[in-house]
Design a protein around this motif. Structure first.
Motif, short mmCIF file in Angstrom:
data_model
loop_
_atom_site.label_atom_id
_atom_site.label_comp_id
_atom_site.label_asym_id
_atom_site.label_seq_id
_atom_site.Cartn_x
_atom_site.Cartn_y
_atom_site.Cartn_z
N HIS A 142 0.75 -0.76 0.35
CA HIS A 142 -0.09 -0.26 -0.22
C HIS A 142 0.63 0.90 0.12
N HIS A 143 2.00 1.11 0.27
CA HIS A 143 3.22 2.31 0.71
C HIS A 143 4.43 1.71 0.55
N ALA A 144 5.16 2.42 0.07
CA ALA A 144 6.89 2.27 -0.68
C ALA A 144 7.31 1.67 1.28
N ARG A 145 7.08 1.75 1.92
CA ARG A 145 7.58 1.83 2.80
C ARG A 145 6.35 1.29 4.29
N GLY A 146 6.88 1.07 5.26
CA GLY A 146 5.99 0.66 6.50
C GLY A 146 4.64 1.79 6.49
N ILE A 147 3.71 0.92 7.34
CA ILE A 147 2.68 1.74 7.39
C ILE A 147 2.93 2.23 8.90
#
Length: 719
Positions: A525-530
């Motif tokens: 959902h994102h390029a890194r952690g949410i």
């Protein structure tokens, strides 16, 4: 030339009119008598009869031949109009002839008199269809109009003003936005002594990967200095302006009749450099004649709607008054503040006749503090519950009803609500605010508890141990444990029977709270952690370590993102609606996520600035609407560090970041509305807001109140 005298016209004018009408009447009489063989009565302006004074009776004058040749009765000025009434009524046999006679008369009048007659006749030619209808039908038509159109209609006529200001119409508009009138208004409470600002010391921050969990920053954060950091007041905007002249996007304040709500605030009254020059807003209110309201008022929904629109425009204008709650030397926190929660106590508690809004904050100093936002002072300190940092908290009085699978409690839950906090000591603590006592401590998680939320009689917690747990509330009976995430679960949100979780594994998962089934998964959902999420069906807002926000409708998969690389996906990966049938029995309309979901960006976030012609270096034309408004003129700046906290409202989305800024976004388009900075000298950990203010806290131990309602009476707004 016709020259009117005191009675209307000169004698010469009257003689000319008499002669003209005598000739016309003579011709008409001859034609009538030859055809019908009757004698017409005289053109007497009263009755056409001669009064016989001796006999006391009326007698009809009939000249030889039956033809009346005399002129009308001798009258002057305005009386000539009455003398001609009988002619107009009897000499013409149909409307066409009456029209001709009237036209001949008008030809004899001067241009100025014709203009006056035209003005007098214009209302006779107009017909108010809506106003002529029964009131119920007229109001039904007006229900289709927006607020701006109703304000315009109120200026048309007295009848339309009565219709357009009807409380039924404005109540409907307010309820559509969820705006409610608060009748139990409390008196204002003046603020007490205000402190001085603490010098803005720079805070050194390290770059590190936050994907695994959001509780790691406590291990190596800069403690900062919390002494003397309270009650700093800054005024953002032109502090020399009279706010009654501030423009609005929808309707001018004066047109809306809101000038009486605004209080002029000058740089003399508000000075961030000298605390002696600071005048509390409650005292300013009293000085300007706006008395505290402590009586029950009849709801004025038009006023309620206009006040909300004024506050909306304050957000869009970025016009706020910032103050900082007291620091450690005045009863505040002595370490970094990780979390906060706005809460309003209902009326009737502790002898109070009105609701009371407070702010709860949790800190690394292992305590939870309750702040009275009327006085900006600490009301209560809940300590000795956690052995380490308080990372998350929430307050709720939304209890499950007995019979819904909940155990019957020994005593009725407090109307004041329950405080739930989670910490790095793996504990979840539940505290009864009404009875001021501990209810229970849960220690089911194996690592730091990063987020706690309550809704619909259900408590949901998440942890660095990669699990999500649910409990009955307030019985705290365990229900489900969700183990699908591959990394720390940094945030959860629960609404009704739907639970949404965001993790450092870059995915968002949607769960059925009734069955524990996994409904949807949005991988990558994102390029890194949410780092943070907030869910208000059907919209989901998330912030991440990739420095971006994403907001979308989980049913239609349409939304926006601050990341220009996230805009489209191949149509083959878009989920179909056929998968909804399996969850129909739970009334949960969700679409399983499959990889990257499609996002439709506000074009001002994706189009190159060089492609946009600009009148000057500081102006940007909004590509979505083409406007040159204030929101469109702002540089579309994105966060430059991890987005630690997000909050979602009906019109705006708010985000707080490690880059020391708070940004306000348009919920529908994703356009940047306001960029708030200067309040924090350390990383921002949590933000929250309502229609009047934004609150934030961070590692600099500061709790900032960004007040957008300064100088406005908001005592009747239900928060």
């Amino acid at each position: 030339m016709i020259s009117p005298n005191d009675n209307g016209f000169s004698d010469a004018d009257i003689k000319g009119l008499k002669l003209a009408f005598s000739q016309h009447c003579s011709t008409a009489n001859e034609a009538t008598s030859s055809e019908l063989g009757i004698a017409l009565p005289p053109a007497n302006y009263r009755t056409g009869l001669q009064f016989n004074k001796g006999a006391g009776i009326h007698e009809k004058r009939s000249p030889p031949g039956g033809i009346w040749m005399e002129s009308p009765v001798d009258v002057k000025g305005k009386g000539i109009a009455r003398s001609l009434d009988w002619h107009l009524a009897t000499m013409a046999s149909n409307d066409k002839e009456r029209e001709e006679i009237t036209y001949k008369l008008l030809e004899c009048l001067p241009r100025s008199v014709l203009a006056s007659l035209q003005r007098r006749m214009t209302p006779l030619l107009q017909f108010d269809v809506v106003g002529a209808l029964p009131t119920e039908l007229s109001l039904f038509i007006f229900t289709y109009l927006p607020a701006a159109s109703l304000l315009a209609c109120s200026l048309v006529s007295k009848r339309w003003h009565t219709l357009a200001t009807d409380q039924v119409l404005w109540r409907r508009l307010c309820y559509a936005h969820g705006w409610e009138w608060r009748t139990d208004v409390a008196a204002l409470t003046p603020w007490d002594g205000l402190g001085d600002a603490d010098p803005a010391d720079a805070v050194v921050r390290e770059e590190r990967d936050e994907d695994e969990g959001m509780g790691d920053e406590e291990e190596d954060e800069d403690e900062g200095s919390g002494e003397g950091a309270g009650d700093v007041i800054d005024f953002i905007g032109d502090d020399s302006v009279d706010w009654t002249s501030m423009p609005m996007n929808i309707d001018d304040i004066e047109v809306q009749g809101l000038s009486h709500l605004l209080i002029p605030i000058t740089s003399v009254a508000l000075s961030s450099s000298s605390t002696s020059a600071i005048t509390p807003i409650s005292r300013i209110t009293l000085q300007h004649g706006v008395l505290p309201r402590n009586v029950h008022l009849a709801p004025d929904y038009k006023l309620l709607h206009q006040t909300h629109m004024l506050l909306h425009n304050r957000f869009c204008q970025g016009a706020y008054r910032r103050r900082i709650l007291p620091g450690a030397d005045a009863g505040g926190h002595s370490a970094a503040v990780y979390c906060l929660w706005l809460w309003t106590y209902p009326a009737g508690l502790d002898g109070r006749s009105a609701p009371l809004q407070v702010l709860f904050t949790g800190s690394k100093d292992r305590t939870v503090r309750e702040w009275d936002l009327r006085t900006d002072r600490v009301r209560r300190v809940v300590g000795e519950l956690h052995d380490s940092s308080v990372l998350s908290l929430c307050v709720s009085s939304d209890f499950a009803k007995s019979g819904d699978g909940e155990e019957v409690l020994a005593s009725e839950p407090s109307r004041a609500g329950f405080l739930v906090s989670g910490g790095s000591d793996r504990r979840v603590v539940v505290w009864d605010l009404g009875k001021d006592r501990l209810v229970k401590v849960l220690q089911d998680h194996l690592d730091s508890v990063l987020c706690v939320r309550v809704d619909n009689g259900r408590l949901v917690t998440c942890s660095k141990d990669r699990t999500v747990r649910t409990y009955g509330f307030p019985s705290l009976k365990p229900q489900f444990v969700f183990r699908a995430h591959r990394a720390a679960v940094n945030a959860v949100s629960v609404v009704g029977d739907v639970i949404v979780s965001g993790s450092g594994d870059r995915s968002i998962r949607v769960w059925n709270a009734n069955t524990g089934a996994l409904i949807s998964t949005f991988e990558e959902h994102h390029a890194r952690g949410i780092a943070s999420i907030e869910f208000k069906p059907p919209y989901l807002l998330s912030g991440s370590s990739d420095m971006h926000l994403r907001m979308f409708d989980i049913a239609s998969l349409q939304g926006w993102s601050t990341n220009p690389e996230v805009n489209t996906i191949p149509s083959s990966t878009v989920p179909t609606l056929t998968s909804l049938a399996s969850h129909g029995q739970d009334n949960i309309a969700m679409i399983p996520g499959q990889g990257m979901a499609p996002f439709f960006l506000h074009s001002s976030l994706t189009r190159s600035m060089s492609d946009t012609p600009r009148p000057d270096a500081n102006t940007i034309v909004c590509h979505a609407c083409g406007s040159h408004g204030l929101a469109a003129r702002r540089e579309q700046e994105r966060h430059t560090h991890l987005v630690r906290s997000v909050a979602l409202g009906e019109e705006f989305a708010v985000s707080g970041s490690y880059d020391l800024t708070i940004k306000v976004w348009d919920r529908k388009t994703g356009a940047l509305v306001a960029d708030l900075n200067g309040g924090h000298t350390g990383r921002i950990f949590c933000v929250g807001f309502d229609c009047t203010k934004i609150v934030s806290c961070g590692e600099d131990q500061r709790i900032c109140i960004w007040d957008f309602s300064h100088g406005i009476d908001t005592s009747f707004i239900k928060l």
